[in-house]
Design a protein around this motif. Structure first.
Motif, PDB file in Angstrom:
ATOM      1  N   ASN A  21     -87.789  -2.554  -0.834  1.00  0.00           N
ATOM      2  CA  ASN A  21     -87.135  -2.667  -2.134  1.00  0.00           C
ATOM      3  C   ASN A  21     -86.579  -1.332  -2.610  1.00  0.00           C
ATOM      4  O   ASN A  21     -87.124  -0.268  -2.303  1.00  0.00           O
ATOM      5  CB  ASN A  21     -88.122  -3.189  -3.186  1.00  0.00           C
ATOM      6  N   ARG A  23     -85.916   0.167  -6.267  1.00  0.00           N
ATOM      7  CA  ARG A  23     -86.173  -0.103  -7.687  1.00  0.00           C
ATOM      8  C   ARG A  23     -85.564   1.022  -8.521  1.00  0.00           C
ATOM      9  O   ARG A  23     -85.812   2.200  -8.252  1.00  0.00           O
ATOM     10  CB  ARG A  23     -87.684  -0.198  -7.924  1.00  0.00           C
ATOM     11  N   THR A  44     -85.071  -4.327  -9.686  1.00  0.00           N
ATOM     12  CA  THR A  44     -85.410  -4.184  -8.263  1.00  0.00           C
ATOM     13  C   THR A  44     -84.450  -5.001  -7.411  1.00  0.00           C
ATOM     14  O   THR A  44     -84.174  -6.161  -7.721  1.00  0.00           O
ATOM     15  CB  THR A  44     -86.856  -4.645  -8.007  1.00  0.00           C
ATOM     16  N   PHE A  45     -83.950  -4.385  -6.340  1.00  0.00           N
ATOM     17  CA  PHE A  45     -83.062  -5.053  -5.398  1.00  0.00           C
ATOM     18  C   PHE A  45     -83.673  -4.950  -3.992  1.00  0.00           C
ATOM     19  O   PHE A  45     -84.309  -3.947  -3.672  1.00  0.00           O
ATOM     20  CB  PHE A  45     -81.689  -4.373  -5.344  1.00  0.00           C
ATOM     21  N   ASN A  49     -79.959  -5.213   1.123  1.00  0.00           N
ATOM     22  CA  ASN A  49     -78.694  -5.701   0.560  1.00  0.00           C
ATOM     23  C   ASN A  49     -77.601  -4.635   0.581  1.00  0.00           C
ATOM     24  O   ASN A  49     -76.430  -4.949   0.358  1.00  0.00           O
ATOM     25  CB  ASN A  49     -78.883  -6.157  -0.893  1.00  0.00           C
ATOM     26  N   ALA A  56     -76.304   1.304  -3.349  1.00  0.00           N
ATOM     27  CA  ALA A  56     -77.372   0.793  -4.218  1.00  0.00           C
ATOM     28  C   ALA A  56     -77.269   1.397  -5.620  1.00  0.00           C
ATOM     29  O   ALA A  56     -77.409   0.688  -6.622  1.00  0.00           O
ATOM     30  CB  ALA A  56     -78.734   1.097  -3.596  1.00  0.00           C
ATOM     31  N   HIS A  59     -74.318  -0.108  -7.508  1.00  0.00           N
ATOM     32  CA  HIS A  59     -74.612  -1.463  -7.989  1.00  0.00           C
ATOM     33  C   HIS A  59     -75.511  -1.401  -9.228  1.00  0.00           C
ATOM     34  O   HIS A  59     -75.257  -2.124 -10.214  1.00  0.00           O
ATOM     35  CB  HIS A  59     -75.285  -2.275  -6.888  1.00  0.00           C
ATOM     36  N   TYR A  60     -76.537  -0.575  -9.198  1.00  0.00           N
ATOM     37  CA  TYR A  60     -77.423  -0.484 -10.371  1.00  0.00           C
ATOM     38  C   TYR A  60     -76.657  -0.004 -11.597  1.00  0.00           C
ATOM     39  O   TYR A  60     -76.773  -0.581 -12.685  1.00  0.00           O
ATOM     40  CB  TYR A  60     -78.599   0.462 -10.103  1.00  0.00           C
ATOM     41  N   GLN A  63     -74.858  -2.409 -13.584  1.00  0.00           N
ATOM     42  CA  GLN A  63     -75.669  -3.293 -14.424  1.00  0.00           C
ATOM     43  C   GLN A  63     -75.990  -2.655 -15.784  1.00  0.00           C
ATOM     44  O   GLN A  63     -76.399  -3.349 -16.712  1.00  0.00           O
ATOM     45  CB  GLN A  63     -76.989  -3.636 -13.718  1.00  0.00           C
TER      46      GLN A  63
END
Length: 332
Positions: A21, A23, A44-45, A49, A56, A59-60, A63
């Motif tokens: 993960n 996070r 958490t991703f 992915n 990563a 992407h976070y 959000q």
């Protein structure tokens, strides 16, 4: 770093990057009275992915696009060498300087997961963790952190009255010492399986299986091909006396290891034990000879007798440690 209202606080991007993960969260305040960081937007991703750390992070941040952090600290499950980070299980490689530039960060620190644990230690909530051994912590003295998981990690928060810093190490590869006759028998058997019997060869997920094999041989019983999870299940159900003896020995013997590391680090500020295994063995650990063996240090028994030991079950330790890393560096 002062305790400011959220509107005035310069947020910190923190992350816990592991093989399974990734996070992320934002630290939006520090409560000076409680000595705790305020963690928000915790997401958490699955690490798989993303093809890279940069993907990563991007992407976070998408959000939480209403917030643009200028400083960050990442806790990673891997080595950091000369500003280069390799996360073998993910196939990720990145340069700290390049990530800092790409995301326009004024400050970026990358630390390993046990360094994060050490940084986090002074900011943990006693109500969320378990006292294994009572003691009197010296607030200006070193703190040791350690624990078995996939491997065995250890680190030290080195403290003086003026400053502090984290000492990372490879404590899991210290040669495992015997204290009792059973320890000696087990090491003899372990040497038949392994060229070097280190702390990690017993105190880790794979290590439990090694210890079971050695215990069966020492007791004159044929060992089965069991995983750590199967050993735990058979021990807890009472179906296998060797499995039960294995987990009891695990909890006893790690007391000796923790005492050794407490001496090596001069950890009069306390010892904190974490990792993925012992929090799931709380009752067995508390019923074991851990405390007795932690304190059995000959002429230094009085020295270690005053050191408190805490089993850390609190969540978000790497995120707290990542935030604390920046806080400690600002105070120094």
């Amino acid at each position: 770093m002062n305790s400011k209202p959220n509107s005035e606080f310069d947020p910190i991007l923190v992350a816990d990057i592991g093989g399974t993960n990734a996070r992320f969260a934002l630290i939006t305040a520090f409560d000076l009275q409680k000595k705790q960081f305020v963690i928000e937007y915790n997401i958490t991703f699955p690490s798989a992915n993303f093809g890279s750390l940069e993907a990563a992070i991007t992407h976070y941040l998408s959000q939480v696009s209403h917030i643009q952090p200028r400083r960050a600290c990442l806790a990673v499950a891997g080595p950091i060498k000369v500003g280069q980070v390799h996360l073998t299980n993910l196939g990720w490689h990145f340069s700290v300087a390049q990530v800092k530039a790409e995301f326009n960060l004024a400050q970026l620190e990358v630390i390993n997961d046990f360094a994060a644990f050490a940084y986090a230690a002074p900011y943990l909530d006693p109500q969320q963790n378990i006292a294994v051994k009572a003691g009197q912590a010296d607030t200006d003295a070193n703190i040791a952190v350690m624990g078995p998981g996939t491997g065995f990690g250890a680190a030290c928060l080195v403290r003086t009255s003026q400053s502090s810093a984290v000492l990372s190490c490879e404590g899991g590869h210290i040669t495992l010492a015997s204290v009792s006759e059973l320890d000696t028998q087990l090491i003899i058997e372990l040497r038949k399986l392994l060229p070097h019997v280190s702390v990690e060869t017993v105190f880790s997920g794979p290590g439990i299986a090694h210890l079971y094999q050695a215990m069966a041989a020492a007791k004159g019983v044929d060992a089965k091909n069991l995983t750590a999870a199967q050993i735990s299940e058979l021990a807890n159900s009472g179906e296998c006396a060797i499995c039960d003896a294995t987990l009891n020995q695990f909890c006893d013997w790690i007391g000796s290891v923790a005492g050794d590391l407490a001496l090596a680090f001069g950890a009069l500020g306390g010892v904190y034990i974490g990792g993925g295994i012992l929090p799931r063995m709380q009752a067995r650990l508390l019923a074991s000879r851990f405390v007795e063996r932690f304190g059995a240090k000959g002429i230094m028994s009085q020295y270690v007798s005053q050191i408190p030991v805490t089993l850390v079950t609190q969540d978000n330790i790497p995120l707290i440690g990542a935030a604390a890393c920046l806080y400690v560096n600002e105070q120094s």
